[in-house]
Design a protein around this motif. Structure first.
Motif, PDB file in Angstrom:
ATOM      1  N   ARG A   1       0.864  -1.182   0.000  1.00 20.52           N
ATOM      2  CA  ARG A   1       0.000   0.000   0.000  1.00 20.52           C
ATOM      3  C   ARG A   1       0.897   1.227   0.000  1.00 20.52           C
ATOM      4  O   ARG A   1       1.762   1.366   0.850  1.00 20.52           O
ATOM      5  N   ALA A   2       0.681   2.090  -0.972  1.00 18.33           N
ATOM      6  CA  ALA A   2       1.536   3.271  -1.121  1.00 18.33           C
ATOM      7  C   ALA A   2       1.533   4.120   0.137  1.00 18.33           C
ATOM      8  O   ALA A   2       0.520   4.290   0.798  1.00 18.33           O
ATOM      9  N   GLY A   3       2.706   4.617   0.477  1.00 18.88           N
ATOM     10  CA  GLY A   3       2.816   5.540   1.599  1.00 18.88           C
ATOM     11  C   GLY A   3       2.988   4.870   2.942  1.00 18.88           C
ATOM     12  O   GLY A   3       3.096   5.554   3.946  1.00 18.88           O
ATOM     13  N   GLU A   4       3.018   3.542   3.010  1.00 19.51           N
ATOM     14  CA  GLU A   4       3.206   2.865   4.281  1.00 19.51           C
ATOM     15  C   GLU A   4       4.552   2.172   4.316  1.00 19.51           C
ATOM     16  O   GLU A   4       5.013   1.638   3.325  1.00 19.51           O
ATOM     17  N   ALA A   5       5.192   2.185   5.465  1.00 12.43           N
ATOM     18  CA  ALA A   5       6.487   1.539   5.618  1.00 12.43           C
ATOM     19  C   ALA A   5       6.348   0.024   5.604  1.00 12.43           C
ATOM     20  O   ALA A   5       7.222  -0.678   5.155  1.00 12.43           O
ATOM     21  N   ARG A   6       5.254  -0.487   6.088  1.00 12.79           N
ATOM     22  CA  ARG A   6       5.037  -1.935   6.143  1.00 12.79           C
ATOM     23  C   ARG A   6       3.561  -2.166   6.318  1.00 12.79           C
ATOM     24  O   ARG A   6       2.896  -1.487   7.095  1.00 12.79           O
ATOM     25  N   SER A   7       2.995  -3.098   5.576  1.00 10.80           N
ATOM     26  CA  SER A   7       1.590  -3.424   5.777  1.00 10.80           C
ATOM     27  C   SER A   7       1.500  -4.711   6.584  1.00 10.80           C
ATOM     28  O   SER A   7       2.383  -5.556   6.531  1.00 10.80           O
ATOM     29  N   PHE A   8       0.461  -4.853   7.362  1.00 11.94           N
ATOM     30  CA  PHE A   8       0.254  -6.028   8.191  1.00 11.94           C
ATOM     31  C   PHE A   8      -1.072  -6.658   7.819  1.00 11.94           C
ATOM     32  O   PHE A   8      -2.121  -6.067   8.023  1.00 11.94           O
ATOM     33  N   GLY A   9      -1.008  -7.860   7.262  1.00 13.87           N
ATOM     34  CA  GLY A   9      -2.216  -8.555   6.822  1.00 13.87           C
ATOM     35  C   GLY A   9      -2.892  -9.317   7.946  1.00 13.87           C
ATOM     36  O   GLY A   9      -2.668  -9.065   9.138  1.00 13.87           O
ATOM     37  N   ASP A  10      -3.704 -10.286   7.563  1.00 14.85           N
ATOM     38  CA  ASP A  10      -4.509 -11.058   8.506  1.00 14.85           C
ATOM     39  C   ASP A  10      -3.679 -11.898   9.474  1.00 14.85           C
ATOM     40  O   ASP A  10      -4.192 -12.329  10.503  1.00 14.85           O
ATOM     41  N   ALA A  11      -2.423 -12.153   9.146  1.00 17.08           N
ATOM     42  CA  ALA A  11      -1.569 -12.965  10.026  1.00 17.08           C
ATOM     43  C   ALA A  11      -1.244 -12.233  11.323  1.00 17.08           C
ATOM     44  O   ALA A  11      -0.855 -12.855  12.310  1.00 17.08           O
ATOM     45  N   TRP A  12      -1.389 -10.921  11.328  1.00 21.16           N
ATOM     46  CA  TRP A  12      -0.998 -10.094  12.463  1.00 21.16           C
ATOM     47  C   TRP A  12      -2.215  -9.632  13.244  1.00 21.16           C
ATOM     48  O   TRP A  12      -3.267  -9.403  12.669  1.00 21.16           O
ATOM     49  N   PRO A  13      -2.083  -9.440  14.563  1.00 16.67           N
ATOM     50  CA  PRO A  13      -3.198  -8.870  15.332  1.00 16.67           C
ATOM     51  C   PRO A  13      -3.580  -7.502  14.772  1.00 16.67           C
ATOM     52  O   PRO A  13      -2.735  -6.788  14.235  1.00 16.67           O
ATOM     53  N   GLY A  14      -4.840  -7.139  14.915  1.00 16.93           N
ATOM     54  CA  GLY A  14      -5.346  -5.890  14.353  1.00 16.93           C
ATOM     55  C   GLY A  14      -4.697  -4.638  14.892  1.00 16.93           C
ATOM     56  O   GLY A  14      -4.741  -3.590  14.249  1.00 16.93           O
ATOM     57  N   ASP A  15      -4.056  -4.710  16.071  1.00 17.93           N
ATOM     58  CA  ASP A  15      -3.438  -3.518  16.651  1.00 17.93           C
ATOM     59  C   ASP A  15      -1.940  -3.438  16.362  1.00 17.93           C
ATOM     60  O   ASP A  15      -1.220  -2.707  17.020  1.00 17.93           O
ATOM     61  N   THR A  16      -1.455  -4.173  15.334  1.00 19.95           N
ATOM     62  CA  THR A  16      -0.046  -4.118  14.934  1.00 19.95           C
ATOM     63  C   THR A  16       0.130  -2.964  13.958  1.00 19.95           C
ATOM     64  O   THR A  16      -0.605  -2.853  12.981  1.00 19.95           O
ATOM     65  N   ALA A  17       1.094  -2.089  14.215  1.00 18.96           N
ATOM     66  CA  ALA A  17       1.284  -0.912  13.363  1.00 18.96           C
ATOM     67  C   ALA A  17       2.740  -0.450  13.397  1.00 18.96           C
ATOM     68  O   ALA A  17       3.481  -0.765  14.322  1.00 18.96           O
ATOM     69  N   MET A  18       3.130   0.301  12.384  1.00 12.71           N
ATOM     70  CA  MET A  18       4.469   0.898  12.333  1.00 12.71           C
ATOM     71  C   MET A  18       4.494   2.171  13.161  1.00 12.71           C
ATOM     72  O   MET A  18       3.510   2.891  13.237  1.00 12.71           O
ATOM     73  N   ALA A  19       5.658   2.426  13.770  1.00 11.95           N
ATOM     74  CA  ALA A  19       5.911   3.672  14.486  1.00 11.95           C
ATOM     75  C   ALA A  19       7.342   4.065  14.143  1.00 11.95           C
ATOM     76  O   ALA A  19       8.278   3.652  14.807  1.00 11.95           O
ATOM     77  N   GLY A  20       7.524   4.784  13.046  1.00 14.78           N
ATOM     78  CA  GLY A  20       8.871   5.047  12.539  1.00 14.78           C
ATOM     79  C   GLY A  20       9.431   3.735  12.025  1.00 14.78           C
ATOM     80  O   GLY A  20       8.806   3.042  11.241  1.00 14.78           O
TER      81      GLY A  20
ATOM     82  N   ASP B   1      10.136   1.272  14.149  1.00 16.54           N
ATOM     83  CA  ASP B   1       9.718   0.260  15.122  1.00 16.54           C
ATOM     84  C   ASP B   1       8.314  -0.247  14.767  1.00 16.54           C
ATOM     85  O   ASP B   1       7.615   0.337  13.951  1.00 16.54           O
ATOM     86  N   VAL B   2       7.941  -1.353  15.371  1.00 10.75           N
ATOM     87  CA  VAL B   2       6.597  -1.911  15.214  1.00 10.75           C
ATOM     88  C   VAL B   2       5.933  -1.871  16.582  1.00 10.75           C
ATOM     89  O   VAL B   2       6.556  -2.208  17.594  1.00 10.75           O
ATOM     90  N   LEU B   3       4.689  -1.440  16.610  1.00 11.93           N
ATOM     91  CA  LEU B   3       3.931  -1.426  17.860  1.00 11.93           C
ATOM     92  C   LEU B   3       2.997  -2.630  17.897  1.00 11.93           C
ATOM     93  O   LEU B   3       2.287  -2.904  16.928  1.00 11.93           O
ATOM     94  N   LEU B   4       3.034  -3.349  19.003  1.00 16.46           N
ATOM     95  CA  LEU B   4       2.076  -4.423  19.276  1.00 16.46           C
ATOM     96  C   LEU B   4       1.140  -3.852  20.334  1.00 16.46           C
ATOM     97  O   LEU B   4       1.496  -3.777  21.504  1.00 16.46           O
ATOM     98  N   GLY B   5      -0.017  -3.389  19.890  1.00 20.73           N
ATOM     99  CA  GLY B   5      -0.874  -2.611  20.784  1.00 20.73           C
ATOM    100  C   GLY B   5      -0.177  -1.286  21.011  1.00 20.73           C
ATOM    101  O   GLY B   5       0.134  -0.577  20.083  1.00 20.73           O
ATOM    102  N   ASP B   6       0.155  -0.984  22.256  1.00 25.00           N
ATOM    103  CA  ASP B   6       0.881   0.257  22.536  1.00 25.00           C
ATOM    104  C   ASP B   6       2.307  -0.031  22.995  1.00 25.00           C
ATOM    105  O   ASP B   6       2.967   0.850  23.545  1.00 25.00           O
ATOM    106  N   GLU B   7       2.800  -1.257  22.763  1.00 27.36           N
ATOM    107  CA  GLU B   7       4.143  -1.625  23.204  1.00 27.36           C
ATOM    108  C   GLU B   7       5.117  -1.677  22.041  1.00 27.36           C
ATOM    109  O   GLU B   7       4.815  -2.218  20.973  1.00 27.36           O
ATOM    110  N   SER B   8       6.315  -1.153  22.253  1.00 26.45           N
ATOM    111  CA  SER B   8       7.361  -1.144  21.247  1.00 26.45           C
ATOM    112  C   SER B   8       7.956  -2.537  21.097  1.00 26.45           C
ATOM    113  O   SER B   8       8.390  -3.150  22.075  1.00 26.45           O
TER     114      SER B   8
END
Length: 140
Positions: free
Chosen positions: A9-28, A30-37
């Motif tokens: 997906r354009a403009g994203e550092a990394r996309s997370f599909g169905d294999a990952w929990p819904g609250d997985t996201a990039m933060a610079g 780093d990757v956040l699992l919920g609110d944890e680095s």
């Protein structure tokens, strides 16, 4: 040609599909699992957090389109490895490769995943896992 998850997906550092929990996201980087680095979690030691194993790579060997990684901790038994993420690694120039993970007990798992150009021992690693379906044999 394979599309790398980081550019799916354009403009994203990394996309997370169905294999990952819904609250997985990039933060610079780093990757956040919920609110944890993920980098901070990996620094604290290997642990299974739901469907994500947080660990560190202790040794890396590359050969063509294969990468062998020895990981700290133990890969969970009874789970399949679905995807990998490399918190803190730059994804520019990353390629798809067959990655074989090997833990301290000798257990091995292989997954096709995106691998950064530069990957060193000590790097944090997130492993998305899925519980294996129970197989039942019925005799008649």
């Amino acid at each position: 040609m394979e599309i790398l998850p980081s550019v799916a997906r354009a403009g994203e550092a990394r996309s997370f599909g169905d294999a990952w929990p819904g609250d997985t996201a990039m933060a610079g980087a780093d990757v956040l699992l919920g609110d944890e680095s993920a980098c901070a979690l990996a620094a604290a030691g290997s642990s299974l957090r739901g469907t994500v194993l947080v660990t560190r790579v202790t040794r890396v060997v590359r050969s063509g389109t294969r990468v062998w990684c020895r990981v700290d901790g133990v890969l969970p038994r009874g789970f399949d490895t679905v995807d990998l993420a490399w918190p803190g690694a730059r994804l520019a120039g990353a390629t798809m490769a067959d990655v074989e993970l090997r833990d301290g007990t000798g257990l091995r798992r292989t997954v096709r995943a995106e691998v950064p150009v530069r990957l060193d021992g000590g790097a944090p690693l997130l492993v998305a896992v899925r519980r294996r379906a129970c197989r039942v044999r019925v005799s008649v």
